[in-house]
Design an enzyme around this catalytic site. Structure first.
Site, PDB file in Angstrom:
ATOM      1  N   LEU A  13       0.847  -1.197   0.025  1.00  0.00           N
ATOM      2  CA  LEU A  13      -0.055  -0.064  -0.191  1.00  0.00           C
ATOM      3  C   LEU A  13       1.040   1.395   0.047  1.00  0.00           C
ATOM      4  O   LEU A  13       0.654   2.257  -0.719  1.00  0.00           O
ATOM      5  CB  LEU A  13      -0.852   0.059   1.113  1.00  0.00           C
ATOM      6  CG  LEU A  13      -1.992   1.023   1.314  1.00  0.00           C
ATOM      7  CD1 LEU A  13      -2.947   1.000   0.172  1.00  0.00           C
ATOM      8  CD2 LEU A  13      -2.787   0.646   2.679  1.00  0.00           C
ATOM      9  N   ASP A 104      -9.932  -7.757   7.141  1.00  0.00           N
ATOM     10  CA  ASP A 104     -10.849  -8.910   7.488  1.00  0.00           C
ATOM     11  C   ASP A 104     -10.802 -10.015   8.638  1.00  0.00           C
ATOM     12  O   ASP A 104     -11.567 -10.444   8.892  1.00  0.00           O
ATOM     13  CB  ASP A 104     -11.193  -9.348   6.210  1.00  0.00           C
ATOM     14  CG  ASP A 104     -10.147 -10.125   5.589  1.00  0.00           C
ATOM     15  OD1 ASP A 104      -8.931  -9.862   5.641  1.00  0.00           O
ATOM     16  OD2 ASP A 104     -10.310 -11.292   5.018  1.00  0.00           O
ATOM     17  N   TYR A 127      -2.474 -13.040  14.455  1.00  0.00           N
ATOM     18  CA  TYR A 127      -2.485 -11.686  13.700  1.00  0.00           C
ATOM     19  C   TYR A 127      -3.952 -10.966  13.753  1.00  0.00           C
ATOM     20  O   TYR A 127      -4.008  -9.521  14.048  1.00  0.00           O
ATOM     21  CB  TYR A 127      -2.326 -12.133  12.051  1.00  0.00           C
ATOM     22  CG  TYR A 127      -2.406 -10.875  11.155  1.00  0.00           C
ATOM     23  CD1 TYR A 127      -1.572 -10.010  11.111  1.00  0.00           C
ATOM     24  CD2 TYR A 127      -3.672 -11.006  10.349  1.00  0.00           C
ATOM     25  CE1 TYR A 127      -1.989  -8.835  10.362  1.00  0.00           C
ATOM     26  CE2 TYR A 127      -3.951 -10.008   9.330  1.00  0.00           C
ATOM     27  CZ  TYR A 127      -3.127  -8.907   9.303  1.00  0.00           C
ATOM     28  OH  TYR A 127      -3.432  -7.758   8.498  1.00  0.00           O
TER      29      TYR A 127
END
Length: 281
Positions: A13, A104, A127
């Site tokens: 990103l 998500d 995580y």
């Protein structure tokens, strides 16, 4: 001129934001790698933030090694929780705008309908737990922050599913890909563009938002699309998750509902195939 700090600048990103930044010269961009903004050393991190003195922080830096996190819990929580807490507190105290990127994986995968921002979180791996702890800390320390949950991120930069598939499809005649985990991929360039549009918008509406490309697919179907656009001859076989065991469990269903971000920020979100084609181009 407003100064934008991008953490995790060498990630997928961060790298896509770097590409786009040349089109937005009205901002003073600071792209920080893990040395210039040290997310695993809080004392140093605080000093670095004070020195950079940003007006806007795009927190793209994270501990993202999902399987490794099972054995490196402390490290994952340091970067994904404690560093986020500090960044959120800093941005609140210094009136800097903050966009923090989440995942998500804060969901357990038990849903069968697209998950909106109000859906119950229940991470099933370290995580996911560390990222959810980061979200909670971010909202607690800075009520004015924006959190964007995204999924299945890929880019021409960094390591990701698309690049792994491209390599394997050229090396092997047959590959197995799980066909019972459902979600939607996110082209990092699209998410980077969405973040800039939010910064540029006259409205700053804090809270949690979902962002991924449109489409509901399995990893197997994603692999088929990669094969199609790459023109590869490799055979792809769909297998259940039970046949591909990993140290960290994955959510079976984590399709994100993007209604909120589309409504509030008027974002047009491309279908995953359109974006995948763009990356191949």
């Amino acid at each position: 001129m407003k100064k934008i700090l991008v953490t995790g600048a060498n990630g997928q990103l961060g790298s896509e934001l770097k590409v786009l930044s040349s089109r937005y010269s009205q901002f003073d961009w600071v792209f920080a790698n893990r040395i210039t903004v040290t997310l695993d050393n809080l004392v140093l991190l605080k000093e670095q933030l004070n020195e950079i003195d940003p007006d806007i922080i795009l927190n793209c830096g994270a501990y993202t090694a999902v399987d490794k996190a099972e054995a490196e819990k402390e490290q994952a929580f340091m970067v994904n929780h404690l560093a986020v807490e500090l960044i959120a507190r800093y941005s609140e105290e210094n009136k800097a705008k903050l966009i923090h990127i989440s995942t998500d994986y804060v969901f357990d995968g038990s849903s069968s309908i697209a998950l909106n921002e109000e859906a119950e979180t229940n991470p099933i791996n370290i995580y996911g737990e560390s990222k959810r702890a980061g979200e909670i800390a971010c909202m607690k320390e800075n009520l004015n922050s924006i959190i964007i949950r995204t999924s299945w991120v890929y880019s021409k930069f960094g390591n990701n599913f698309v690049k792994t598939m491209q390599r394997l499809m050229q090396e092997r005649e047959l590959i197995n890909v799980v066909n019972d985990q459902i979600g939607s991929p996110t082209y990092a360039a699209d998410l980077a563009q969405a973040m800039i549009e939010i910064i540029e918008s006259p409205n700053w509406i804090p809270g949690i938002y979902n962002y991924s490309n449109e489409g509901e697919i399995s990893w197997f179907e994603f692999a088929l699309a990669i094969k199609e656009f790459g023109g590869y001859n490799c055979n792809i076989k769909g297998i259940p998750s039970a046949s591909y065991l990993t140290p960290a469990k994955r959510p079976k269903f984590s399709l994100l509902d993007k209604s909120k971000i589309k409504l509030i920020y008027g974002l047009g979100i491309p279908n995953y195939k359109k974006s995948l084609k763009k990356m191949f181009a």
